[in-house]
Each structure stands twice: as C-alpha cells, then as structure tokens.
Design a protein around this motif. Sequence first.
Motif, mmCIF file in Angstrom:
data_model
loop_
_atom_site.group_PDB
_atom_site.id
_atom_site.type_symbol
_atom_site.label_atom_id
_atom_site.label_comp_id
_atom_site.label_asym_id
_atom_site.label_seq_id
_atom_site.Cartn_x
_atom_site.Cartn_y
_atom_site.Cartn_z
ATOM 1 N N GLN A 1 -13.733 -1.959 4.159
ATOM 2 C CA GLN A 1 -12.550 -2.057 3.305
ATOM 3 C C GLN A 1 -11.426 -2.814 4.025
ATOM 4 O O GLN A 1 -10.247 -2.508 3.857
ATOM 5 N N LYS B 1 -5.799 -4.919 -1.734
ATOM 6 C CA LYS B 1 -6.270 -3.992 -2.770
ATOM 7 C C LYS B 1 -7.671 -3.524 -2.402
ATOM 8 O O LYS B 1 -8.331 -4.125 -1.561
ATOM 9 N N LYS B 2 -8.111 -2.470 -3.002
ATOM 10 C CA LYS B 2 -9.426 -1.927 -2.716
ATOM 11 C C LYS B 2 -10.502 -2.967 -2.988
ATOM 12 O O LYS B 2 -10.468 -3.666 -3.997
ATOM 13 N N SER C 1 -13.728 -8.103 -12.981
ATOM 14 C CA SER C 1 -12.820 -7.851 -11.861
ATOM 15 C C SER C 1 -13.489 -8.231 -10.539
ATOM 16 O O SER C 1 -14.466 -7.610 -10.128
ATOM 17 N N ASN D 1 -5.152 -14.135 -12.176
ATOM 18 C CA ASN D 1 -5.849 -12.993 -11.563
ATOM 19 C C ASN D 1 -6.649 -13.450 -10.338
ATOM 20 O O ASN D 1 -7.798 -13.045 -10.147
ATOM 21 N N LYS E 1 -0.957 -8.665 -1.847
ATOM 22 C CA LYS E 1 -1.094 -7.408 -1.126
ATOM 23 C C LYS E 1 -2.530 -6.916 -1.181
ATOM 24 O O LYS E 1 -3.245 -7.138 -2.150
ATOM 25 N N ASP F 1 -12.604 -8.828 -6.526
ATOM 26 C CA ASP F 1 -11.550 -8.531 -5.556
ATOM 27 C C ASP F 1 -11.380 -9.620 -4.504
ATOM 28 O O ASP F 1 -10.268 -9.843 -4.013
#
Length: 381
Positions: A342, A357-358, A280, A309, A355, A282
């Motif tokens: 963040q 995301k963390k 993952s 992704n 959108k 980001d």
Amino acid sequence: MKQPIAITGRSAISSMGTDQAEFAEARHNLTFDRKLNTWVGKLPENLQKAVKNLQNSTRNYQSLDPSVLYAMYTARETVAQAGWQKGADFGINIGSSRGATQLFEQYYSDFLKEDKSSTLASPTTTLGNISSWVAQDLQNNGPDISHSITCSTALHALLNGVAWLQAGMCDKFLVGGSEAALTPFTIAQMQAMKTYSRASANSNFPCLAFDLKKTENTMVLGEGSASVCLEIGEMPNALAYVAGVGYATEKLKHAVSISAEAECFQKSMQMAIADADSPSIDAVVMHAPGTMLGDSSEFKAINAIFGENMPLLTTNKWKIGHTFGASGLLSLDLAIYMLQTQQFVDVPFVSPQAKFKKLDTVLVNAVGFGGNAVSILLRKA
C-alpha cells in the motif's frame, strides 16, 4: 474476465537486485560503463555470481546464453514461492525481445575470423531456447512456449498464460520475460535511432522516464528477468489477482513509431478496464521508456481515458533502465509491490501527484515496435 487469475509466486532480477524494497529508494541503480561509454542497468555483482554458479552447476548449462540463465534463475525462485513441485503439471511461456544476444554476437564474430561455425551456435541461439531450458530445469509436464513481441513480450506471455487457464487447457502457468542485451552492437542500434541517453557520467538521473519536460531522448538499456506463477480462481496464497487484460495494435506510419496519443494504449487500457468491470483505477505503471514521444504519447493516452479522474502514475525505467522483453513483468513486479505494501512509488524528479489513496487496482502498460500494446489490470489480494 471469466474467473480471476491468482499470482501465487513472483521473482525478479535487475540492476536493482532482488529486493522489492529497493523500489521505494529515490535513487537509480544505473551505472556508467566505461567500456561502452554510456549508462546501462547491469545486474549487481552478487547476482552475476549467483547466475554464474547456476551456469556451472551442470555441464549442459555452461553453453547457455545469459538470457536463458536469467530466466532459469527467476523461474526457480518463482515456482518455489508458489509451492509448485519439480515435475508438476504446468505450462511455461517465457519470452525475450532479443534472445541470446551475447552468444549470437560472439558466435558471429568467431565465424568472421575462422569462416566456420561452432557446433552449438544454432541450438544455443534460437529464441525457443529460453522456455525449453527452463522446462528442462523444472521438468514440468505441460506446454513450453517462447516468443518475441519486442518490448511487450513479457506481458504477451502473461496474456497467453491467462488464455490457456481460462480455456481450461492448464491449471497453472509460469510466465515471464528475460533480456541480457548489454552489448556494443545492441546499444549502437539504439544510439543510431537517437533514442539513447547522452547523459554525462556524473548525471543524477541519466534516464528521465516520465519527465514530460525533457528536451531530448533519455532511454537507458538494462538487463534482467522476471516471472510469475498464475493459477485460476481465488487462492489463499495469492500475491495479487489479474482482474483484466487488454491488447491492441495500431497502424504504423514508421517501423518504430507510435501515434501522438498512443491509440494502441487507449484501446488496450479500455479493454482491460472493461474486462475487469472496474472503472476505478488507482495507479498506472507506465511503459515510459524515457523517450520524448514514447512518454508523452502514453501520458496523452492515459489522459484521454481518465480525464479528471487521473490515477497515480509511475514507472521503474528511470531506476533500472529499459529491459526490452523483460520490462513488462518487471513493471508488473512493481505493481505487486505497491498493492502488497500500500505504498505508491513515485518518480523522484516528477512533480508530486494527487494525495495518496488506497491502492486496490493497478494498471500495467507495455508496448513494443510494431505498435503492440498490452495492459494488465491487477487488483489487491
């Protein structure tokens, strides 16, 4: 990654200044230089004055090139933030793509006029000059390394620091990159390759880094320096952690080429993700120099790795220019800022992305002439 590597100090200078909050401003920090007749990313006047004060602080520093002084300036700030004491045990690896460009050109110009060289020409223009003088300034006990791997130099310095720490040969390592190559000859070289921006003096965005719709190359050269302090293991004062590293070199068809889908980036990103055991991701801070092939090939490489992704994508070169050997650590500085705040920092002229995301993980890319790609995966502290 055997053990996480903590980043316990950071410092960066560029045309943006020193304030990380400037990242979030949707305006660039480039200026149109009337003498050079083109766009550049210069240090602001207050920083130029601070560096000049450093140069004049002792006789030995007065003969040093700006690339060395920039590195010394950020190194002092970085180790102070990490709480490292002068004379402590730590290694140093600070590199540069071009090294002492300004001094070298000055000395060579004088040689052509006078047919003799200055006494200090050789010692002040060697590439090892950077880390050697930083070491003199900080009086560290440890290895002092300088190198050049073109535009991936700074991230290669970080790779070296990680390797020394993981091998147990050091407990702490200061790594970085520095570049002060805003000279007529250097810019002429970029223009000869037809990579440099031809934007007019009133352009809103002279460097269209990460704009995949541009119809011409728009790279702008900047100057600056960045460094970080690395320590092995979990640290209470960590700003972020190096969770994975990757590197690769692809077979070239031309001295300055990169494959259409940036195979070197695909390999380096895959290695960094596997090293961190973190599927993952980001966000990615792209190398994205503002050239058509450079930007599009990296985007294709990212798409090949992530597919549906796709992480959030950004770059800072539209804002501060391409700082060659320092660029990788300046990109890493942006990644640290986003993880700490963040706040994803997008590129203002690129279409909005998914959108928010963390932000737990950010991948940082850099590549240079010779197809030398490096990818560093950071995770939130």
